[in-house]
Design an enzyme around this catalytic site. Structure first.
Site, PDB file in Angstrom:
ATOM      1  CG  ASN A 175      -4.261  -4.562  -0.089  1.00  0.00           C
ATOM      2  OD1 ASN A 175      -3.107  -4.787  -0.396  1.00  0.00           O
ATOM      3  ND2 ASN A 175      -4.606  -3.530   0.669  1.00  0.00           N
TER       4      ASN A 175
ATOM      5  CD  GLU B  21      -7.168   0.493   0.641  1.00  0.00           C
ATOM      6  OE1 GLU B  21      -6.796  -0.013   1.693  1.00  0.00           O
ATOM      7  OE2 GLU B  21      -7.012   1.714   0.383  1.00  0.00           O
TER       8      GLU B  21
ATOM      9  CB  CYS C  18      -8.637  -9.013   1.493  1.00  0.00           C
ATOM     10  SG  CYS C  18      -9.555  -8.146   2.782  1.00  0.00           S
TER      11      CYS C  18
ATOM     12  CD  GLU D 245      -5.524 -12.169   2.991  1.00  0.00           C
ATOM     13  OE1 GLU D 245      -5.795 -11.136   2.326  1.00  0.00           O
ATOM     14  OE2 GLU D 245      -5.295 -12.130   4.211  1.00  0.00           O
TER      15      GLU D 245
ATOM     16  CB  CYS E 252      -9.902  -9.787   7.495  1.00  0.00           C
ATOM     17  SG  CYS E 252     -10.687 -10.110   5.893  1.00  0.00           S
TER      18      CYS E 252
END
Length: 160
Positions: free
Chosen positions: A61, A63, A72, A74, A112
């Site tokens: 991930n 940010e 994210c 994934e 998520c």
């Protein structure tokens, strides 16, 4: 009429119960997690992907202070893989996540909603299920045999 939804999954109490390729994916995702850029949430996630040609790629991930401009693990990983290997099928995806501190007490972290939808896109595109594993840092693992197991009422291009 009532219909029950059945979700198939496997549970591994410890990563030692995994086969050799699964253990390798776990370790690659765990290593990728260590390089995550998560100064705001302090929630680190790593992801590894096994392609049909046997190659493994990983990501984490990322940010951004201008939330929600980050991404994210994934989606970071699958978008890179799809951009660089568009003709390779994805066989397995392994996710390891948890808070930077006290992660050993965190249960397996599933993707998520946005990541589930993105993963579903690639499973649908390749017309073949993708084994998805999500894990805690201590090696507790949940495996589903299709992204559809996490999204039984999924949305895909057939609705358009």
């Amino acid at each position: 009429m009532k219909k029950d939804i059945q979700i198939g999954y496997e549970y591994f109490k410890n990563s030692s119960e995994l086969n050799d390729i699964e253990k390798k994916l776990f370790e690659k995702a765990k290593q990728a997690r260590e390089n995550a850029y998560a100064p705001y949430s302090q929630f680190l996630v790593g992801c590894s992907i096994l392609l049909e040609n046997g190659e493994i790629f990983s990501g984490n991930n990322q940010e951004n202070a201008a939330f929600p401009s980050g991404l994210c693990a994934e989606r970071t990983t699958i978008f890179w893989v799809a951009a660089n290997f568009p003709d390779q099928k994805i066989k397995k995806i392994f996710i390891v996540g948890g808070p930077k501190e006290r992660s050993e007490k965190t249960p397996p972290i599933p993707p998520c909603g946005a990541c589930r939808q993105s993963l579903m896109e690639y499973e649908t595109k390749q017309h073949e299920n993708i084994d998805l594993y999500f894990s805690s840092m201590n090696g507790e693992v949940v495996k589903v045999h299709s992204i559809k197991d996490l999204m039984p009422f999924y949305f895909d291009g057939t609705f358009l």
